[in-house]
Design an enzyme around this catalytic site. Sequence first.
Site, PDB file in Angstrom:
ATOM      1  N   SER A  11      -7.286   4.647  -9.161  1.00 54.98           N
ATOM      2  CA  SER A  11      -6.089   5.475  -9.289  1.00 54.98           C
ATOM      3  C   SER A  11      -5.825   5.831 -10.737  1.00 54.98           C
ATOM      4  O   SER A  11      -4.835   6.471 -11.040  1.00 54.98           O
ATOM      5  CB  SER A  11      -4.894   4.735  -8.696  1.00 54.98           C
ATOM      6  OG  SER A  11      -4.833   3.429  -9.191  1.00 54.98           O
ATOM      7  N   HIS A  50      -9.257   9.835  -4.669  1.00 54.30           N
ATOM      8  CA  HIS A  50      -8.075   8.986  -4.781  1.00 54.30           C
ATOM      9  C   HIS A  50      -7.141   9.221  -3.603  1.00 54.30           C
ATOM     10  O   HIS A  50      -6.449  10.239  -3.541  1.00 54.30           O
ATOM     11  CB  HIS A  50      -7.378   9.260  -6.129  1.00 54.30           C
ATOM     12  CG  HIS A  50      -6.156   8.450  -6.329  1.00 54.30           C
ATOM     13  ND1 HIS A  50      -5.066   8.886  -7.045  1.00 54.30           N
ATOM     14  CD2 HIS A  50      -5.835   7.200  -5.880  1.00 54.30           C
ATOM     15  CE1 HIS A  50      -4.143   7.946  -7.036  1.00 54.30           C
ATOM     16  NE2 HIS A  50      -4.579   6.924  -6.338  1.00 54.30           N
ATOM     17  N   GLU A  96      -6.686  13.103  -4.066  1.00 44.36           N
ATOM     18  CA  GLU A  96      -7.034  13.709  -5.356  1.00 44.36           C
ATOM     19  C   GLU A  96      -8.549  13.604  -5.515  1.00 44.36           C
ATOM     20  O   GLU A  96      -9.129  12.554  -5.235  1.00 44.36           O
ATOM     21  CB  GLU A  96      -6.391  12.913  -6.500  1.00 44.36           C
ATOM     22  CG  GLU A  96      -5.064  13.432  -6.963  1.00 44.36           C
ATOM     23  CD  GLU A  96      -4.525  12.646  -8.153  1.00 44.36           C
ATOM     24  OE1 GLU A  96      -4.140  13.279  -9.131  1.00 44.36           O
ATOM     25  OE2 GLU A  96      -4.468  11.397  -8.101  1.00 44.36           O
ATOM     26  N   ASN A 150      -0.542   9.832 -10.407  1.00 44.11           N
ATOM     27  CA  ASN A 150      -0.044   8.640 -11.111  1.00 44.11           C
ATOM     28  C   ASN A 150       0.388   8.924 -12.545  1.00 44.11           C
ATOM     29  O   ASN A 150       1.206   8.190 -13.111  1.00 44.11           O
ATOM     30  CB  ASN A 150      -1.082   7.522 -11.069  1.00 44.11           C
ATOM     31  CG  ASN A 150      -1.136   6.904  -9.689  1.00 44.11           C
ATOM     32  OD1 ASN A 150      -0.161   6.972  -8.944  1.00 44.11           O
ATOM     33  ND2 ASN A 150      -2.256   6.306  -9.344  1.00 44.11           N
TER      34      ASN A 150
HETATM   35  N1  CAA Z   1      -0.301   3.391   9.336  1.00 44.77           N
HETATM   36  C1  CAA Z   1       0.055   4.244  10.317  1.00 44.77           C
HETATM   37  N2  CAA Z   1       1.273   4.781  10.423  1.00 44.77           N
HETATM   38  C2  CAA Z   1       2.189   4.421   9.501  1.00 44.77           C
HETATM   39  C3  CAA Z   1       1.899   3.539   8.433  1.00 44.77           C
HETATM   40  C4  CAA Z   1       0.589   3.011   8.386  1.00 44.77           C
HETATM   41  N3  CAA Z   1       0.205   2.165   7.415  1.00 44.77           N
HETATM   42  N4  CAA Z   1       3.005   3.386   7.690  1.00 44.77           N
HETATM   43  C5  CAA Z   1       3.962   4.155   8.232  1.00 44.77           C
HETATM   44  N5  CAA Z   1       3.470   4.784   9.333  1.00 44.77           N
HETATM   45  C6  CAA Z   1       4.155   5.733  10.180  1.00 44.77           C
HETATM   46  C7  CAA Z   1       5.199   5.075  11.053  1.00 44.77           C
HETATM   47  O1  CAA Z   1       4.635   4.558  12.217  1.00 44.77           O
HETATM   48  C8  CAA Z   1       6.119   6.243  11.334  1.00 44.77           C
HETATM   49  O2  CAA Z   1       5.540   7.051  12.327  1.00 44.77           O
HETATM   50  P1  CAA Z   1       6.449   7.937  13.333  1.00 44.77           P
HETATM   51  O3  CAA Z   1       7.268   8.861  12.452  1.00 44.77           O
HETATM   52  O4  CAA Z   1       5.463   8.657  14.158  1.00 44.77           O
HETATM   53  O5  CAA Z   1       7.290   6.953  14.061  1.00 44.77           O
HETATM   54  C9  CAA Z   1       6.087   7.039  10.022  1.00 44.77           C
HETATM   55  O6  CAA Z   1       4.885   6.638   9.362  1.00 44.77           O
HETATM   56  C10 CAA Z   1       7.256   6.738   9.138  1.00 44.77           C
HETATM   57  O7  CAA Z   1       7.316   5.324   8.934  1.00 44.77           O
HETATM   58  P2  CAA Z   1       8.623   4.442   9.086  1.00 44.77           P
HETATM   59  O8  CAA Z   1       9.513   5.033  10.131  1.00 44.77           O
HETATM   60  O9  CAA Z   1       8.204   3.031   9.205  1.00 44.77           O
HETATM   61  O10 CAA Z   1       9.323   4.479   7.670  1.00 44.77           O
HETATM   62  P3  CAA Z   1       9.701   5.664   6.728  1.00 44.77           P
HETATM   63  O11 CAA Z   1      10.231   6.845   7.465  1.00 44.77           O
HETATM   64  O12 CAA Z   1      10.507   5.013   5.679  1.00 44.77           O
HETATM   65  O13 CAA Z   1       8.313   6.130   6.072  1.00 44.77           O
HETATM   66  C11 CAA Z   1       6.715   5.990   4.378  1.00 44.77           C
HETATM   67  C12 CAA Z   1       7.459   5.224   5.441  1.00 44.77           C
HETATM   68  C13 CAA Z   1       5.795   7.025   5.010  1.00 44.77           C
HETATM   69  C14 CAA Z   1       5.851   4.958   3.630  1.00 44.77           C
HETATM   70  C15 CAA Z   1       7.741   6.713   3.439  1.00 44.77           C
HETATM   71  O14 CAA Z   1       8.706   5.788   3.023  1.00 44.77           O
HETATM   72  C16 CAA Z   1       7.116   7.333   2.209  1.00 44.77           C
HETATM   73  O15 CAA Z   1       6.563   8.431   2.274  1.00 44.77           O
HETATM   74  N6  CAA Z   1       7.195   6.626   1.070  1.00 44.77           N
HETATM   75  C17 CAA Z   1       6.630   7.105  -0.178  1.00 44.77           C
HETATM   76  C18 CAA Z   1       5.174   6.729  -0.193  1.00 44.77           C
HETATM   77  C19 CAA Z   1       4.511   7.162  -1.464  1.00 44.77           C
HETATM   78  O16 CAA Z   1       5.088   7.714  -2.388  1.00 44.77           O
HETATM   79  N7  CAA Z   1       3.201   6.916  -1.508  1.00 44.77           N
HETATM   80  C20 CAA Z   1       2.418   7.212  -2.674  1.00 44.77           C
HETATM   81  C21 CAA Z   1       2.303   5.970  -3.458  1.00 44.77           C
HETATM   82  S1  CAA Z   1       1.399   6.258  -4.918  1.00 44.77           S
HETATM   83  C22 CAA Z   1      -0.155   6.062  -4.476  1.00 44.77           C
HETATM   84  O17 CAA Z   1      -0.529   5.729  -3.395  1.00 44.77           O
HETATM   85  C23 CAA Z   1      -1.078   6.297  -5.572  1.00 44.77           C
HETATM   86  C24 CAA Z   1      -1.479   5.108  -6.327  1.00 44.77           C
HETATM   87  O18 CAA Z   1      -2.608   5.076  -6.741  1.00 44.77           O
HETATM   88  C25 CAA Z   1      -0.544   4.053  -6.730  1.00 44.77           C
END
Ligand code: CAA
Length: 312
Positions: free
Chosen positions: A140, A161, A173, A211
Site C-alpha cells: 500500500s 493495491h 490501484e 494512501n
Molecule cells: N466481506 C463481504 N461483505 C462485507 C464485508 C466483507 N469483509 N464487510 C462488509 N460487508 C458487507 C456487509 O455484509 C453489508 O452488506 P449488505 O449491505 O448487502 O448487507 C455491507 O458490506 C455493509 O456492511 P455493514 O452493514 O456491516 O456496515 P457498514 O454499512 O458500516 O459498511 C464498510 C462497512 C463497507 C466497511 C463501510 O464502513 C466503509 O466503506 N468504510 C470505509 C472503508 C474504507 O475506507 N476502506 C479503505 C481503507 S484504506 C485501504 O484499504 C488502503 C490501505 O492500504 C490502508
Amino acid sequence: MDEIVGAKGILTEPSPQENDMTPIRKIGIIGSGQMGNGIAHVIALAGYDVVLTDLTKEKVDKAIELIDRNLTRQVASGKITEEDRKQALSRITYAENYQGLSDADMVIEAATEDETVKRKIFVALCPFLKPEAIIATNTSSISITRLAAATDRPERFIGLHFMNPVPVMELVEMIRGIATEDVTFAKAREFVGTLGKTTAVSEDFPAFMVNRILLPMINEAVYTLYEGVGSVDAIDTAMRLGAHHPMGPLQLADFIGLDTCLSIMQVLYEGLADSKYRPCPLLVKYVEAGWLGRKTKRGFYDYRGEKPMPTR
Ligand code: CAA
C-alpha cells in the site's frame, strides 16, 4: 536494507513474453491476513483457482473460515447464491511452500507491509515460478520499482493495491515499476476487470494515491486527539456526520491496523522528506503498546466488550 543476492536489477532486455496475452487461470496468494483473505475471496468468486500460502497452515485455515463467513454474508444479502459460495470455497487450496505455486500464472504478495519481509519473500519465491508468471504486490506504500528489483522478472512485476474490505470496495490501484512491460500491465488490468473492480493508475511514488491522501487525514485526526482538540468520539462523529465519511478516521485507523497506518506514514515521511508527514507520537505510542486496532481488540476503541468503547 539487506543485499539481495541474485537480484537482476531493473534494466532488462525485452522478454520473450512481450506479446504474451495467455489467460490467467491460477493465482497464488502469499499472506492470508486481512488483505490476503479478501483478495482470495474475490478472486475465487470470480472463477479462478486460488492457492493460498502463509507461515502456518493454521493461519490459512482461519482465513478460509473467515472467507466462508464473508461469503455467507453475501449469500444472506442476495449478492451471490449458495452455489457460488460453495464453488468459490472449493477453488481455494492451501500450499505449504512456494513449490505449491509453481503452476500459478500470477502470484499476488499480500504479506506484512515491511520492505525487508517482502524482498525476502520474492527472492525465495522466484526460483519456483514459471518464467512467464506475473508477480503482483499488494503493497500500500512501498516502491514497486524497488520491490521489483528483488525479483528475477521486474518486467513482469506490478503493483495491484486492493482496498479493505476487498469484497466490498470497488477500487484497485495499479502501479507500474520502471521496468514493468506493457503486456504485464494489460494482462493485470484485464484480470482486475474480471473481478468486477475498477482500476485507477498511479505513478510509483510513496503511498501512491489513496494512501497519500487518506493516511495524512488519519494522522491529522490522531494529532487532533493528541492535542486535545476533541475526544475519539467527537472526532469520529464530526467526520461521519460532518463530512459523510462511512467511518470516522480513528475508527478507520483501527480497521486498517495502527501498525499499517504508522508504516505508511513512515514511508511518506521518509520517501517525500517533508515534515508534514511526521507520524503523530500518539500513533507511535499505540503501536508500541501493541494496541493495533481491531485485530488486537484494542486501538482508539476497545473492542473487548459488547460494543466498541473509545480508549481516550
Ligand atoms: N466481506 C463481504 N461483505 C462485507 C464485508 C466483507 N469483509 N464487510 C462488509 N460487508 C458487507 C456487509 O455484509 C453489508 O452488506 P449488505 O449491505 O448487502 O448487507 C455491507 O458490506 C455493509 O456492511 P455493514 O452493514 O456491516 O456496515 P457498514 O454499512 O458500516 O459498511 C464498510 C462497512 C463497507 C466497511 C463501510 O464502513 C466503509 O466503506 N468504510 C470505509 C472503508 C474504507 O475506507 N476502506 C479503505 C481503507 S484504506 C485501504 O484499504 C488502503 C490501505 O492500504 C490502508
